[in-house]
Design a protein around this motif. Sequence first.
Motif, PDB file in Angstrom:
ATOM      1  N   SER A   4       0.828  -1.212   0.000  1.00  0.00           N
ATOM      2  CA  SER A   4       0.000   0.000   0.000  1.00  0.00           C
ATOM      3  C   SER A   4       0.858   1.256   0.000  1.00  0.00           C
ATOM      4  O   SER A   4       0.538   2.226  -0.667  1.00  0.00           O
ATOM      5  CB  SER A   4      -0.916   0.010   1.221  1.00  0.00           C
ATOM      6  OG  SER A   4      -1.843  -1.035   1.149  1.00  0.00           O
ATOM      7  N   ALA A   5       1.947   1.230   0.746  1.00  0.00           N
ATOM      8  CA  ALA A   5       2.836   2.395   0.778  1.00  0.00           C
ATOM      9  C   ALA A   5       3.472   2.618  -0.588  1.00  0.00           C
ATOM     10  O   ALA A   5       3.617   3.758  -1.031  1.00  0.00           O
ATOM     11  CB  ALA A   5       3.905   2.212   1.843  1.00  0.00           C
ATOM     12  N   VAL A  39      -5.149   7.498  -3.410  1.00  0.00           N
ATOM     13  CA  VAL A  39      -4.062   7.248  -2.455  1.00  0.00           C
ATOM     14  C   VAL A  39      -4.635   6.943  -1.082  1.00  0.00           C
ATOM     15  O   VAL A  39      -4.239   5.977  -0.426  1.00  0.00           O
ATOM     16  CB  VAL A  39      -3.102   8.458  -2.385  1.00  0.00           C
ATOM     17  CG1 VAL A  39      -2.127   8.312  -1.228  1.00  0.00           C
ATOM     18  CG2 VAL A  39      -2.344   8.611  -3.689  1.00  0.00           C
ATOM     19  N   GLY A  40      -5.592   7.747  -0.637  1.00  0.00           N
ATOM     20  CA  GLY A  40      -6.200   7.526   0.660  1.00  0.00           C
ATOM     21  C   GLY A  40      -6.902   6.184   0.755  1.00  0.00           C
ATOM     22  O   GLY A  40      -6.857   5.511   1.787  1.00  0.00           O
ATOM     23  N   GLY A  44      -5.738   3.592   3.625  1.00  0.00           N
ATOM     24  CA  GLY A  44      -6.679   3.299   4.700  1.00  0.00           C
ATOM     25  C   GLY A  44      -7.059   1.832   4.761  1.00  0.00           C
ATOM     26  O   GLY A  44      -6.955   1.095   3.778  1.00  0.00           O
ATOM     27  N   SER A  45      -7.503   1.404   5.944  1.00  0.00           N
ATOM     28  CA  SER A  45      -7.961   0.015   6.093  1.00  0.00           C
ATOM     29  C   SER A  45      -9.062  -0.030   7.139  1.00  0.00           C
ATOM     30  O   SER A  45      -9.156   0.834   8.015  1.00  0.00           O
ATOM     31  CB  SER A  45      -6.804  -0.886   6.501  1.00  0.00           C
ATOM     32  OG  SER A  45      -6.308  -0.509   7.768  1.00  0.00           O
ATOM     33  N   ALA A  51     -12.450   7.541   5.967  1.00  0.00           N
ATOM     34  CA  ALA A  51     -11.800   8.768   6.439  1.00  0.00           C
ATOM     35  C   ALA A  51     -10.502   9.025   5.692  1.00  0.00           C
ATOM     36  O   ALA A  51     -10.206  10.172   5.327  1.00  0.00           O
ATOM     37  CB  ALA A  51     -11.532   8.674   7.940  1.00  0.00           C
ATOM     38  N   ALA A  52      -9.729   7.977   5.432  1.00  0.00           N
ATOM     39  CA  ALA A  52      -8.481   8.133   4.695  1.00  0.00           C
ATOM     40  C   ALA A  52      -8.749   8.574   3.261  1.00  0.00           C
ATOM     41  O   ALA A  52      -8.019   9.403   2.703  1.00  0.00           O
ATOM     42  CB  ALA A  52      -7.687   6.832   4.717  1.00  0.00           C
ATOM     43  N   THR A  53      -9.808   8.046   2.651  1.00  0.00           N
ATOM     44  CA  THR A  53     -10.169   8.437   1.284  1.00  0.00           C
ATOM     45  C   THR A  53     -10.569   9.909   1.234  1.00  0.00           C
ATOM     46  O   THR A  53     -10.133  10.655   0.353  1.00  0.00           O
ATOM     47  CB  THR A  53     -11.312   7.551   0.758  1.00  0.00           C
ATOM     48  OG1 THR A  53     -10.893   6.186   0.798  1.00  0.00           O
ATOM     49  CG2 THR A  53     -11.682   7.914  -0.663  1.00  0.00           C
TER      50      THR A  53
END
Length: 88
Positions: A4-5, A39-40, A44-45, A51-53
Amino acid sequence: MIRSAGIAVVLLASLSGLAGCTDNQGVNAGTGALVGAAVGNQVGSGSGKTAATLAGAAVGAQVGAMQPTTRMCNYRNTQTGQTYQAAC
């Protein structure tokens, strides 16, 4: 997590190339928001994925809108009649 990174790094690198490809800041902000959301979403997971999106989209839109435009306009000095170019 490492995968993911890696995806996030590639998408962020593409953001800098895509966001500044037009002279329209709205288009640049929209492109930045899309790349930032992608990217978000990859980073995120679980319950934090939404929230990350959203955070990625917000940051991407801001970065895209701040890209410099390279548009040049022609201006004419009415007193001397000379023309010149300057950023719009």
